[in-house]
Design a protein around this motif. Structure first.
Motif, mmCIF file in Angstrom:
data_model
loop_
_atom_site.group_PDB
_atom_site.id
_atom_site.type_symbol
_atom_site.label_atom_id
_atom_site.label_comp_id
_atom_site.label_asym_id
_atom_site.label_seq_id
_atom_site.Cartn_x
_atom_site.Cartn_y
_atom_site.Cartn_z
ATOM 1 N N HIS A 417 14.687 10.052 36.283
ATOM 2 C CA HIS A 417 14.833 9.858 34.843
ATOM 3 C C HIS A 417 15.857 10.831 34.261
ATOM 4 N N ALA A 418 16.696 10.333 33.325
ATOM 5 C CA ALA A 418 17.559 11.141 32.449
ATOM 6 C C ALA A 418 18.717 11.838 33.152
ATOM 7 N N VAL A 419 18.879 11.654 34.459
ATOM 8 C CA VAL A 419 19.982 12.272 35.189
ATOM 9 C C VAL A 419 21.118 11.249 35.264
ATOM 10 N N PRO A 420 22.283 11.528 34.666
ATOM 11 C CA PRO A 420 23.364 10.534 34.637
ATOM 12 C C PRO A 420 23.744 10.042 36.024
ATOM 13 N N VAL A 421 24.029 8.759 36.118
ATOM 14 C CA VAL A 421 24.361 8.091 37.374
ATOM 15 C C VAL A 421 25.838 7.723 37.365
ATOM 16 N N LEU A 422 26.586 8.247 38.321
ATOM 17 C CA LEU A 422 27.984 7.860 38.449
ATOM 18 C C LEU A 422 28.133 6.556 39.219
ATOM 19 N N THR A 423 27.276 6.323 40.192
ATOM 20 C CA THR A 423 27.416 5.174 41.086
ATOM 21 C C THR A 423 27.467 3.876 40.286
ATOM 22 N N ALA A 434 26.887 2.908 30.077
ATOM 23 C CA ALA A 434 25.474 3.289 30.099
ATOM 24 C C ALA A 434 25.166 3.878 31.468
ATOM 25 N N THR A 435 24.986 5.177 31.539
ATOM 26 C CA THR A 435 24.791 5.871 32.819
ATOM 27 C C THR A 435 23.496 6.682 32.880
ATOM 28 N N VAL A 436 22.796 6.834 31.758
ATOM 29 C CA VAL A 436 21.633 7.725 31.725
ATOM 30 C C VAL A 436 20.351 6.895 31.799
ATOM 31 N N PRO A 437 19.574 7.042 32.880
ATOM 32 C CA PRO A 437 18.328 6.272 33.000
ATOM 33 C C PRO A 437 17.275 6.741 32.000
ATOM 34 N N THR A 438 16.603 5.786 31.391
ATOM 35 C CA THR A 438 15.518 6.107 30.453
ATOM 36 C C THR A 438 14.158 6.073 31.137
ATOM 37 N N GLY A 439 14.164 5.853 32.405
ATOM 38 C CA GLY A 439 12.950 5.889 33.217
ATOM 39 C C GLY A 439 13.345 6.240 34.623
ATOM 40 N N PRO A 500 6.571 -5.018 44.900
ATOM 41 C CA PRO A 500 7.157 -5.564 46.121
ATOM 42 C C PRO A 500 7.922 -4.498 46.898
ATOM 43 N N ALA A 501 8.198 -4.769 48.157
ATOM 44 C CA ALA A 501 8.977 -3.856 49.002
ATOM 45 C C ALA A 501 10.466 -4.162 48.861
ATOM 46 N N GLY A 502 11.269 -3.100 48.969
ATOM 47 C CA GLY A 502 12.711 -3.263 49.061
ATOM 48 C C GLY A 502 13.410 -3.679 47.786
ATOM 49 N N ARG A 503 12.693 -3.791 46.685
ATOM 50 C CA ARG A 503 13.297 -4.170 45.409
ATOM 51 C C ARG A 503 13.396 -2.956 44.490
ATOM 52 N N ALA A 504 14.418 -2.940 43.653
ATOM 53 C CA ALA A 504 14.549 -1.872 42.666
ATOM 54 C C ALA A 504 13.559 -2.133 41.536
ATOM 55 N N VAL A 505 12.602 -1.230 41.385
ATOM 56 C CA VAL A 505 11.571 -1.355 40.359
ATOM 57 C C VAL A 505 11.853 -0.335 39.259
ATOM 58 N N HIS A 506 12.057 -0.796 38.050
ATOM 59 C CA HIS A 506 12.320 0.091 36.916
ATOM 60 C C HIS A 506 11.002 0.466 36.253
ATOM 61 N N VAL A 507 10.821 1.772 36.075
ATOM 62 C CA VAL A 507 9.577 2.298 35.520
ATOM 63 C C VAL A 507 9.915 3.069 34.241
ATOM 64 N N GLN A 508 9.355 2.612 33.132
ATOM 65 C CA GLN A 508 9.545 3.266 31.842
ATOM 66 C C GLN A 508 8.198 3.546 31.202
ATOM 67 N N ALA A 514 6.346 -1.128 20.387
ATOM 68 C CA ALA A 514 7.190 -2.125 19.727
ATOM 69 C C ALA A 514 8.669 -1.923 20.018
ATOM 70 N N LEU A 515 9.017 -0.792 20.627
ATOM 71 C CA LEU A 515 10.421 -0.456 20.839
ATOM 72 C C LEU A 515 10.866 -0.908 22.223
ATOM 73 N N VAL A 516 11.967 -1.628 22.273
ATOM 74 C CA VAL A 516 12.570 -2.036 23.539
ATOM 75 C C VAL A 516 13.669 -1.033 23.882
ATOM 76 N N VAL A 517 13.529 -0.389 25.032
ATOM 77 C CA VAL A 517 14.465 0.659 25.449
ATOM 78 C C VAL A 517 15.244 0.167 26.662
ATOM 79 N N PRO A 518 16.575 0.194 26.604
ATOM 80 C CA PRO A 518 17.362 -0.232 27.779
ATOM 81 C C PRO A 518 17.072 0.653 28.987
ATOM 82 N N ALA A 519 17.271 0.093 30.183
ATOM 83 C CA ALA A 519 17.035 0.855 31.412
ATOM 84 C C ALA A 519 17.991 2.034 31.519
ATOM 85 N N ARG A 520 19.236 1.851 31.056
ATOM 86 C CA ARG A 520 20.205 2.946 31.007
ATOM 87 C C ARG A 520 20.901 2.909 29.649
#
Length: 975
Positions: A417-423, A434-439, A500-508, A514-520
């Motif tokens: 969470h919150a660590v900017p992603v260059l990849t 959008a590079t900063v994960p919110t979860g 599931p296995a092997g899938r990217a699971v986003h956790v927030q 009521a607030l929708v927060v983007p993944a990054r």
């Protein structure tokens, strides 16, 4: 309309239709002559509800006043209040230029007069010379900051002013926003617009109304917008204000809200770009807690009122061009005001003011089965994961996560969470990505059933599952992820979702369900978004990551330990920690196009250079006086690029050392000490190279502080020098005459110059210049020293060396920068007999110039230039770039000329193509704006008015197109 010269205060809700007066200009001209004794020509100015003109002198056409015809709905008391407030501000704020009523022969040039449109109030106001910020051009942070400062200064000056007329009721008073929207919304014919406005208004009022009674109120201008501030001629920051038509008593923070709302329709603006104004206002008029919370809801309401009022006025008064012209701008203000949710913007404001709320206690509970092994994946700018350009491939993350799972050392791999992603960050983007994960994102080696970390209701949602409890809402999102059958509610530790296995699971974990927060999210918006979520790390058995050290904090550390004179690019530079080819990446994962870096000639982080250096460090790196093969191989390769007679090589660490040594060689070989140098050139910082440097941009006292052994000739600049265009051929005979005159008085050791006028921004020397000058200096017994530090090594495209463009062979060549691709390495090459004479001065060595490591690096650079055909790329891509830049010069008057060849180009900005007045301030501002758009470029030249365009030689065609498009955008939108 009734005569209101002595009437009641205006109340919008009793007279909501206010068409502007439309008195014919010729009638007004006669009235001004008759009543005020002025013969003028009138030119219309825009206004939504009044009628305004500039009054120009009939003889010289200079503006002498502003004629204002007030809307007949406004009473004498209100108009008098406007005039008194203007006079007060002019008195209390002497540095602020204020438009106020003109006086002549002891009387105000104002009054009520009968016109063909009824009885109206006319005033002649002083002219506040300059320009407003009208339109939607770009506003620099310094301009936005000044808007906040002006709003604060006016608010402070009016804080204790009381006047009954301030109780007037205008539609622009945000205290009445609800009533205005309720009145005008039903009249809006477009249902989509109406719905958008009503939704925005409801969300703003829900926050604002509980705070309303605690908001301080006072008299204010309440229209300090881009249209009503003035920038002095030749200035950059607003220093004047006009139009006091909205003076009234309202919430103090409304002054700031109105001001920053006017920023939002400008190019590149959003909530974040208004923050300099917020900080500036708060520094003078400290915002209360309630005002901080109310600020952005008021901005939203301002946008809503502007949209409805503007569209209503356009229907009511269809001939009012000013009202019609503002419709798109007003809609953009509303759109930008609601782009981010209110709590996000308020958190951004709090962060900017240093008033962020304390972080909540870390979450407790677990989301993973007992005994799960977790591996944390680093995808940041410095991470080895992103080496060798792997960050440019968005699939790198997935592959690395699966690789680690296959290795069997972890059951779950987590992106924190919150660590900017260059990849995966885009290489060419004018927008901050959008590079900063919110979860967190997790990958599981095997499917598992997730236990609920806290009690709450469970519901499947599109693409995942939500668990909503007192802590907020936990959202799990991934293809194939679902709720445990029958689990409508879960207690802590009870299963609620299948992962599931092997899938990217986003956790927030979002605090407000009521607030929708983007993944990054963008790094610039991250403080606002991250304030709305919990860090899920504790649910995975991890310690929450500490906030990273900010770029500003690192810059402050640099300032504490480095000498101030050791400068850096930009006042607020990004913290760049990675490069790849022609790209640079900062710690927030933003990628910039590097257009200025001729040091890394073959591209940043070239793998062949990295591998060669790594291998050599494993073998040997020591003092260059030892015997090893690498130095011979490197010297042979350099000599092979030069004419046969230049066969002897000295190796040093930098361009300054190379020029210094070249001069010492010339002095030793001739037994003389006097040197001739070209003016306006920079050669280095060592004693000798600085002595022959005459660029006033690098040293304002350069010419006055030359030692007695340095003599100069004119800068052979065919664009800006004494001889221009076809007359530039005069430089060579004049330099020859100077050299011959000097030779009759002193013993000349040599002549030194860049072979292509690099410091001036890539200006080619006049044809034949060096041939004539070299001949003269040799005739006088001196040597010709070529400074190739900037332009050598294939940068010019058609020539490997700059002197080849002039058709000459120097006696001594100094080169660096490109030689080591960023590694400290330079060379001096001369004839054997010249080098041998240097022995009379003793011996020479450079501990690391020519060391095993530097020799291998230098040798590899030459191999890469040849194998990857980078000189050809400089010619082809550089030619395309020059063509496109020349096209821009035909479109934008600010571009005086495009200089250079290959990938050493200069874009010279001038305020006037006739006088060539340097556009120095504009050039610096353009560089700052280009940085915001993802381009790194810097000024050069004695006037710092030339963009030095010298990117890595590997730059691609699409990259130079990106640069030119960004520059075109800046020149269109402003800077």
């Amino acid at each position: 309309m009734p005569d209101t010269a002595d009437g009641a205060l205006f109340d919008f809700f009793t007279a909501p239709a206010l068409p502007a007066p439309d008195v014919p200009a010729d009638e007004l001209t006669g009235l001004v002559a008759r009543e005020f004794g002025l013969r003028v020509r009138l030119r219309s100015l825009g206004s939504q509800q009044d009628q305004n003109f500039t009054a120009h002198d009939l003889d010289d056409d200079e503006p002498v006043a502003v004629l204002k015809i007030s809307n007949p709905a406004f009473s004498a008391a209100e108009i008098d209040l406007q005039d008194r407030v203007a006079a007060l501000l002019a008195r209390e704020l002497p540095d602020l230029r204020v438009g106020h009523v003109l006086r002549r022969d002891g009387r105000d040039l104002a009054g009520w007069f009968d016109t063909s449109r009824g009885r109206l109030h006319l005033r002649l106001l002083t002219v506040v010379h300059g320009r407003t910020l009208h339109g939607s051009g770009y506003l620099a942070p310094a301009v936005v900051e000044r808007l906040g400062s002006l709003a604060a200064a006016v608010s402070g000056a009016l804080e204790h002013v009381e006047d009954p007329a301030g109780e007037r009721v205008l539609q622009w008073d945000l205290q009445h926003a609800r009533r205005v929207v309720e009145l005008l919304a039903p009249r809006e014919p477009d249902p989509a617009v109406r719905e958008r406005v009503l939704t925005a208004t409801a969300s703003a009022l829900a926050v604002l109304e509980p705070l309303a009674e605690r908001l301080p109120a006072q008299l204010g201008h309440f229209d300090l917008t881009d249209d009503n501030v003035v920038v002095a001629p030749g200035g950059r920051l607003p220093d004047g204000i006009v139009d006091f038509g909205d003076v009234l008593r309202s919430w103090r923070v409304g002054e700031l809200a109105v001001t920053i709302s006017s920023v939002l329709h400008h190019a590149g603006a959003d909530a974040r770009t208004t923050l300099p104004a917020v900080r500036a206002f708060d520094a003078v008029r400290s915002l209360t807690e309630e005002e901080v919370e109310a600020l952005w809801p008021l901005v939203v309401l301002r946008g809503a009122v502007l949209v409805l009022s503007g569209r209503d006025q356009a229907v009511l008064d269809p001939t009012n061009a000013y009202a019609q012209d503002g419709l798109d701008r007003e809609w953009r203000i509303l759109e930008q005001a609601v782009e981010l949710p209110l709590p996000v913007v308020t958190a951004l404001v709090r962060n900017a003011l240093g008033r962020s709320r304390p972080a909540p206690a870390p979450l407790t509970g677990t989301l993973l089965p007992a005994g799960t092994r977790v591996d944390v994946l680093d995808a940041g700018t410095r991470s080895p994961l992103n080496d060798l350009g792997a960050w440019t491939d968005p699939g790198t993350l997935e592959r690395e996560a699966r690789r680690r799972l296959r290795a069997g050392t972890a059951d779950v791999v987590v992106l924190p969470h919150a660590v900017p992603v260059l990849t995966g960050s885009p290489t060419l983007s004018t927008e901050e990505p959008a590079t900063v994960p919110t979860g967190v994102t997790l990958w599981a080696g095997e499917p598992f059933t997730a236990p609920a970390p806290f009690a709450g209701g469970v519901r499947p949602v599109d693409g995942g599952v939500e668990l909503t409890g007192a802590e907020g809402v936990l959202r799990l999102s991934a293809p194939g992820l679902g709720a445990v059958e029958g689990a409508a509610r879960a207690e802590p530790g009870r299963p609620f979702a299948t992962v599931p296995a092997g899938r990217a699971v986003h956790v927030q974990v979002v605090r407000d369900p009521a607030l929708v927060v983007p993944a990054r999210v963008r790094a610039g918006h991250a403080p606002g978004w991250l304030a709305q979520v919990h860090d899920p790390a504790p649910l995975l058995g991890l310690v929450p990551a500490a906030p990273p050290t900010s770029a500003a904090e690192v810059l402050a550390r640099r300032g504490r330990v480095l000498a101030e004179v050791q400068e850096h690019y930009y006042a607020e530079p990004p913290q760049v920690e990675r490069g790849w080819r022609e790209h640079l990446a900062d710690v927030d994962g933003r990628v910039y196009l590097d257009v200025v870096n001729n040091v890394t000639s073959v591209g940043h982080a070239h793998p062949r250079i990295e591998q060669a250096a790594h291998r050599q460090l494993r073998l040997l790196n020591t003092n260059s006086r030892f015997h090893y093969a690498a130095v011979a191989e490197f010297a042979e390769k350099i000599a092979a690029t030069l004419p046969d007679e230049l066969d002897t090589v000295f190796l040093v660490n930098s361009g300054s050392e190379a020029v210094d040594l070249a001069l010492r060689i010339a002095m030793a070989a001739t037994g003389r000490r006097h040197v001739v140098a070209m003016r306006e050139a920079y050669h280095g910082w060592t004693f000798a190279s600085d002595a022959v440097s005459t660029s006033i941009a690098d040293n304002p006292n350069a010419l006055a502080t030359r030692p007695d052994w340095v003599h100069t000739v004119d800068a052979a600049n065919s664009y800006r020098g004494r001889h221009r265009g076809e007359d530039a051929h005069r430089y060579a005979p004049e330099a020859v005459a100077t050299i011959r005159d000097l030779a009759s008085r002193v013993d000349l050791a040599g002549f030194v110059a860049e072979t292509y006028f690099g410091n001036a921004g890539g200006v080619a020397l006049p044809p034949g210049y060096l041939r004539e000058v070299y001949a003269a200096v040799r005739e006088a017994g001196g040597l010709a020293v070529a400074d190739e530090v900037q332009v050598g090594y294939g940068r010019l495209g058609h020539w490997f060396w700059g002197f080849q463009q002039q058709g000459v062979v120097p006696d001594v060549v100094a080169v660096a920068k490109s030689v080591g691709n960023g590694f400290p390495l330079g060379a001096v090459v001369t004839r054997r007999e010249v080098a041998d004479r240097y022995r009379t001065q003793g011996y020479f060595f450079s501990s690391t110039g020519g060391s095993p490591l530097s020799s291998v690096v230098g040798s590899t650079v030459l191999d890469v230039i040849a194998d990857e055909r980078l000189q050809e790329n400089a010619a082809v891509v550089g030619g395309h770039l020059e063509q496109r830049l020349t096209g821009l010069a035909g479109k934008h008057e600010l571009i005086g000329a495009v200089h250079g060849d290959g990938l050493y180009l200069g874009v010279e900005f001038v305020r006037d193509r006739g006088t060539l007045e340097p556009a120095t301030a504009e050039t610096a501002a353009i560089c700052d704006r280009l940085l915001e758009l993802g381009v790194v470029v810097q000024p050069t030249g004695d006037h710092q008015n030339v963009l030095k365009v010298k990117p890595p030689l590997c730059i691609a065609r699409e990259s130079v197109d990106f640069f030119v498009d960004a520059l075109d955008r800046v020149l269109v939108e402003g800077w």
